[in-house]
Design a protein around this motif. Structure first.
Motif, mmCIF file in Angstrom:
data_model
loop_
_atom_site.group_PDB
_atom_site.id
_atom_site.type_symbol
_atom_site.label_atom_id
_atom_site.label_comp_id
_atom_site.label_asym_id
_atom_site.label_seq_id
_atom_site.Cartn_x
_atom_site.Cartn_y
_atom_site.Cartn_z
ATOM 1 N N ARG A 158 -4.183 -1.788 -9.568
ATOM 2 C CA ARG A 158 -4.579 -0.577 -8.839
ATOM 3 C C ARG A 158 -4.768 0.608 -9.786
ATOM 4 N N ALA A 174 -11.751 -7.005 -4.841
ATOM 5 C CA ALA A 174 -12.715 -5.910 -4.906
ATOM 6 C C ALA A 174 -12.046 -4.546 -4.766
ATOM 7 N N THR A 175 -11.100 -4.440 -3.848
ATOM 8 C CA THR A 175 -10.523 -3.127 -3.539
ATOM 9 C C THR A 175 -9.094 -2.944 -4.034
ATOM 10 N N LYS A 220 -7.952 0.437 -11.679
ATOM 11 C CA LYS A 220 -9.115 0.261 -10.796
ATOM 12 C C LYS A 220 -9.733 -1.131 -10.936
ATOM 13 N N ALA A 234 -6.638 -3.715 -2.262
ATOM 14 C CA ALA A 234 -5.834 -3.519 -1.054
ATOM 15 C C ALA A 234 -5.030 -4.776 -0.744
ATOM 16 N N ASP A 268 -6.772 -7.892 -2.393
ATOM 17 C CA ASP A 268 -8.219 -8.068 -2.450
ATOM 18 C C ASP A 268 -8.734 -7.783 -3.864
ATOM 19 N N GLU A 291 0.840 -1.206 0.000
ATOM 20 C CA GLU A 291 0.000 0.000 0.000
ATOM 21 C C GLU A 291 0.870 1.250 0.000
#
Length: 492
Positions: free
Chosen positions: A170, A90-91, A173, A93, A88, A48
């Motif tokens: 990332r 979905a995100t 998206k 992360a 993840d 991150e």
């Protein structure tokens, strides 16, 4: 569109760079990220933090060159290769710290598989050795230690990839879950003969195959990004390569027999061996250099875990120096190494020794020894390690090398460059541009975006370098190298 934005995500930092279409570096900016050492021999990154730094350096560069935003052709990416992230779906992360290529926690798994006789099978499929340098064993360790991560991967709610895959996911998206061949082939899960993930190896290491990314050519389109709203119009992501192969590509090492050394945190020595994979019997691994127009180019690679990282250790852990730039002058405060050798086996020794249990040592200290001797020994260790690998690669490939390309941050250390030329007996062409990995990704991007028609067209572009010719007498080299070999045997 005359400008390419590049990201160079390395072991120690994340850079954003701007290049012209002819490969000229306009400017760059960089942010370091934290290194985590939970236990001796373990190395982790916060993925991150890496992504936040990626956006931050892009923003910093675009603010400075706002007039070029409308002139951007694409975003290219080069990255540290064997570091892996579970994140993840979905995100995006990260669900655990990234496990870094330097990390040795997979050693027991690798030892067990080697003892069970899997070495030949794994080498035939991947071109690699069963070694924890490559992430498959560390993925297995992670999934065994954290069963919830395995469940998430099996259920499809989590995904697994190298740093390029994570950044692409990332930046788009979640629209693109993909890697390139130069990164995929470093996982110990990829078949370099069929250019596909190996079902057998995924089963052997307990990795759900469907959790791994689609693999594309480096010059392919990897989706579009607005860089978290920094751009008004989406920018194509094109030109994705692992850092070492990208440097080989940037050096225009398109012909069999051409070689390069990257002087980074670790060092990768790559030798182009053509379009047919060959396997080494003596610790050299075979890798994919790149795939272009569905045709793979293969390379021998010798991996040295600690080169620039040794200099960082002297600065950060031992405080022998306050900056890497001091090393050149300090090393020359003494006439020679005074019999002192530093063997940088901080996380074991890789090619050509492959001794994961070896540990670093400074050997030959006497009351006469000074800080200058130790710093000199550290720099010499880099040159000795490169000689080890190049000598073995030449013998394995059955070719004669007369010169080798050098790139990376340490090419500015003229003392080290001269030592490499002296110890190897080769002409060293040290790139005047340290950012060769980023340039390689950019050149791959220009192919994908149709700026140039083929790799051969790239050979016409300028490539500035400094030449270093061997100067040391062969008998002196032989004497020093004998001392190095004795020091290495001691850490076994």
């Amino acid at each position: 569109m005359n400008t390419i934005l590049a990201i160079d995500q390395s072991t120690s930092a994340t850079k954003a760079l701007l290049f012209t279409l002819s490969g000229e570096l306009i400017d760059k900016t960089s942010l370091e990220h934290q290194q985590y050492y939970p236990q001796p021999g373990w190395v982790e990154h916060d993925a991150e933090e890496i992504y936040r730094n990626t956006i931050a350096v892009i923003n910093s560069l675009l603010v400075k060159y706002s007039e070029r935003i409308d002139d951007l052709l694409c975003l290219s990416i080069t990255n540290q290769r064997e570091t892996i992230v579970i994140f993840d779906r979905a995100t995006g992360a990260p669900l655990h710290h990234a496990i870094v290529w330097q990390c040795r926690r997979g050693e027991p798994i690798c030892s067990a598989l080697t003892e069970d006789g899997y070495s030949d099978q794994v080498q035939q499929i991947t071109g690699l050795k069963i070694d924890t340098y490559f992430p498959a064993s560390k993925i297995k360790w992670l999934l065994d230690e954290h069963p919830q991560l395995r469940r998430q991967l099996e259920a499809g709610t989590a995904l697994l990839g190298t740093i390029d895959t994570y950044l692409i996911y990332r930046l788009t998206k979640g629209a693109v879950f993909a890697s390139d061949h130069t990164n995929a082939c470093r996982t110990l899960l990829y078949d370099i003969n069929t250019l596909q993930w190996s079902e057998d190896l995924c089963q052997l290491f307990g990795v759900p195959l469907h959790a791994l990314p689609e693999v594309r050519e480096s010059s392919a389109h990897f989706g579009d990004t607005d860089c978290e709203g920094l751009l008004e119009a989406p920018l194509p992501i094109c030109g994705v390569m692992g850092d070492s192969q990208a440097a080989l590509f940037a050096g225009r090492c398109f012909d069999p027999g051409s070689a390069k050394v990257t002087f980074g945190t670790g060092s990768s020595v790559l030798l182009n061996i053509g379009h047919t994979p060959a396997l080494s019997k003596n610790g050299i691994v075979t890798t994919i250099g790149w795939v272009y127009a569905e045709r793979p180019t293969y390379a021998f690679e010798g991996i040295i875990n600690f080169t620039g990282a040794t200099i960082a250790w002297m600065k950060n852990q031992m405080q022998y120096i306050t900056s890497p730039q001091e090393t050149e002058a300090l090393a020359q405060t003494v006439e020679d190494n005074g019999g002192v050798y530093l063997v940088p086996a901080f996380v074991g020794l890789s090619a050509p020794y492959w001794k994961p249990a070896a540990r670093a040592a400074i050997i030959g200290l006497t009351p006469f020894s000074t800080r200058g001797h130790i710093v000199r020994a550290a720099i010499e260790s880099i040159a000795y390690s490169i000689k080890d690998v190049l000598d073995l690669m030449k013998n394995e490939a059955g070719i004669t090398l007369h010169s080798v390309n050098g790139d990376g941050g340490m090419v500015s250390n003229h003392f080290l460059m001269q030592l490499v030329a002296d110890f190897t007996g080769l002409t060293l062409r040290a790139s005047d541009l340290p950012e060769m990995s980023a340039l390689g990704a950019v050149l791959s991007g220009t192919l994908g975006m149709g700026v140039y028609s083929s790799p051969s067209a790239l050979t016409e572009l300028p490539l500035a370098f400094s030449l270093y010719q061997p100067q040391m007498k062969p008998e002196q080299v032989a004497q020093l190298y004998a001392g190095w070999q004795d020091a290495v045997r001691r850490v076994f």
